[in-house]
Structure formats: structure tokens, C-alpha cells
Design an enzyme around this catalytic site. Sequence first.
Site, PDB file in Angstrom:
ATOM      1  CD  GLN A   1      14.192  -4.486  13.278  1.00  0.00           C
ATOM      2  OE1 GLN A   1      14.259  -5.044  14.363  1.00  0.00           O
ATOM      3  NE2 GLN A   1      13.063  -4.346  12.608  1.00  0.00           N
TER       4      GLN A   1
ATOM      5  CE1 TYR B   1      10.617  -1.051  19.322  1.00  0.00           C
ATOM      6  CE2 TYR B   1      12.951  -1.385  18.928  1.00  0.00           C
ATOM      7  CZ  TYR B   1      11.716  -1.880  19.284  1.00  0.00           C
ATOM      8  OH  TYR B   1      11.569  -3.210  19.613  1.00  0.00           O
TER       9      TYR B   1
ATOM     10  NE  ARG C   1       1.671 -12.317  12.668  1.00  0.00           N
ATOM     11  CZ  ARG C   1       0.543 -11.606  12.731  1.00  0.00           C
ATOM     12  NH1 ARG C   1      -0.281 -11.781  13.748  1.00  0.00           N
ATOM     13  NH2 ARG C   1       0.243 -10.740  11.790  1.00  0.00           N
TER      14      ARG C   1
END
Length: 413
Positions: free
Chosen positions: A103, A173, A349
Site C-alpha cells: 500500500q 490522506y 480484522r
Amino acid sequence: MPGKVIPDIFSPSKLGPLELKNRTIKAATYENMAREGLVTQPLIDFHVEHAQGGVAMTTVAYCAVAPDGRTDGNQIVWRDAAEPGLRRLTDAVHDAGAAISAQIGHSGPVNNAQATGTRAIAPSRHFNKQFMRVVGAAGRDDIERIVAAHGDAARMAIETGFDAVEVHLGHNYLASSFLSPKLNRRDDEYGGSLQNRARLALRILDAVRDAAGDRLAIITKLNMDDGVPGGFWLDEACQVAQWIEQTGAVDALEMTAGSSLLNPMYLFKGDSPIAEFAAMMKEPIRTGIKLVGKHVLREYPYYDGYLLEDSLQIRSAVNLPMILLGGVTNRTTMDRAMAEGFQYVAMGRALLREPDLINRIQADSSTRSLCNHNNKCMTTIFTGTRCVLIPEDTAGPTEETEHAAISLVLPTR
């Protein structure tokens, strides 16, 4: 007309130039296992465990394209010193039978300058309540430097053995903050209209494709909405997704939501672990989190496939392959994603709780995830991301822990 062919989640697939053994991807979950911007053995072990657990590809999060693109001081920055460790990481994941993606992005206003020792930048000058300081507007030199740095990151990703990059256009971001009318009040060619606000994101993607050519699969993670009034919204995301498709720069889209800067829990859904965040801190930060945490870490109900309905609007607007993120924990949701026209699923998760979940679902389709969405894994990003339901010794508060807590920066999951 013959019926639509629905791919099996465990069938092989081609993503750009990349051959994947199945259609499951370990989503980017910030590990905080690098140190001083370099790969460590725990980071390698983390991704090898997920590769062995059955995913077709694991995603390393978060690799900044420049020192001021980090959110904390330990994050990997694409530079010569990082190359040997990155190569050890990619070799180890390949040996474990999976592909590996990095990423890449620039944190912009999500950069906690106190923790990184660099200058945070945003589309427009504003006062950041989390950091309690004024963040300056990005200048033209900043924009040109950061666009070029994304291309450099793609080249280094190829050189160090990565199979793909995921370009981060979400969570406010830098590129995402330019998309947001709430954060972008510029009056030049990077502000105002949606086309102008999308200019930086599209230039970044072009730079990555120009650098990578056909040697790397390119995924982009794009916000559908910021989760705050006046922010980027779904109708704009549909248009931006169409512009992204028109560039020809991207092999797949992964849709996300929320703002690490303004509303971090909007992405995650489930419990808000305010007490656990507070318990990690020293006074007076502990008391401050207890008092104001519920206003920053708002709670949203969890349900399987919680980003699916909004993602379907993007799915109907573009022909690009798409990756479904958000509440993918079982075979039922995976199969629905395939039936709705998605080509891949990304899991976060649930794989932190059970890194071998993919292997177990493939062996028994009735397998259910043990993740209960308590989100306490979020508090571990300061010492090394893990599921708290798996016993492990934990470190106490450190100076960097407190810097991270002050900013409440919660990277993508």
C-alpha cells in the site's frame, strides 16, 4: 441469452499482469512492526502467516512515498536503505505461496508532525484539532514532488519483488483530502470543481502506471464517502471512479469509507474501544481520552458486508474489476460478492483473529469467523497489530504510543 457465470471465490484469477491462486486478499491493516522505516522479522512473520493461511495476496500497510507522508516515525519509507528488507519480505511471502502487494501513499494532513519530525500538509491551511496545530497548504512544489514520489515507489516495488501496489486514495490522506470539499478550499486548478479536486489523485495514478508499465498490478483504494458533513460523497465517488477507469492506469478498485482525520470509526463499524485506548495512556492523556473519546471514536453498528450496498453503486458505474472490503468474514458474504459482480474480496480484522481462516473456509464452507468486531485490535497498532483475543504479552506506553494516541490515527482495515 446464457446466464451470468459467477466465479467461485477459490478459483484462480488474473489481476492485471498478476496470476492469483484465488480471489481473497489480506487487506492493509497497519502492522506497526517496522522500525526506523525498515522491515523487521516480526513484519515478515506476520505476512508469511497470512500467506500460509490461504489468501492469494497479502498487503503491506502502510509504505509512505516520502518522509512527510508517514503517520508515525516507524513506517516504511521507500528509499535505498529499505530495499534489502523489502526483498526478504517479498521472497518469504512468495515462498509461502502467496503474492504480495504494498500500500503506497502520502498521509498529508493525517501526518502527526510531532511523531514523524516532518511538516504536515493539506490542500488548504487549517487548524488540526487532533494535533492542536496549524497545518499548511501544499504548494505546487509539494504536489510535483509527491506525484513523482509515487512513481518512484512503484519502481522500487518492482525492484524489491512486489507483485502489486495499492494506491491509497482514501481516509483523508493527502489525495483523499484534495477530493474532499470540506478540506479543499483551494482556488487553483486543484480546488473548486470535482474535476479539479480529483486532479491530484488522477495524476498520482498516471505516475504509478507510467513507472510500472505492465510489470505490476495496480489497485486503488478510493473513499466512497468521508463520513462527515460537507465531505466527499458517494455521487462524487461514482464520477471519480469513472475517471479512474478512463485513465487505464488501474487494474482494480477497492472502495472504502471514513476519515482517519475526522471520523475514523466510520470505516470499521462495531464497538468503539475508548476504555482500551485510555488504558494504554499515561495521565493526563488517559483522562482526556475518557472525556472526549466518544466524540472522536463514534460507534456504528456492524453487519456482514456493510460496504456492499454503497459499493454496488460504484459497481454499476464502472467495468473495472472490483474488490469488496468491509465485513467479509464468511463464505456466504464471499459468494454474494461474486454474484454481485465483484472479482475479489479483502479481509482485515477477521484474518487478524484467524490468519488461517481462508484455508478453513475452503475446507468447510460453513466455517464462521471468530472475530466479534470489538475493535480492540485498533489499540494494538501502537505496539504491533494483533487480535487481543489471542493471548500475548503487550508493551506499556511509550513516547511514540502517546504521540499516536494524541492524533488517534487509525489506518485502514
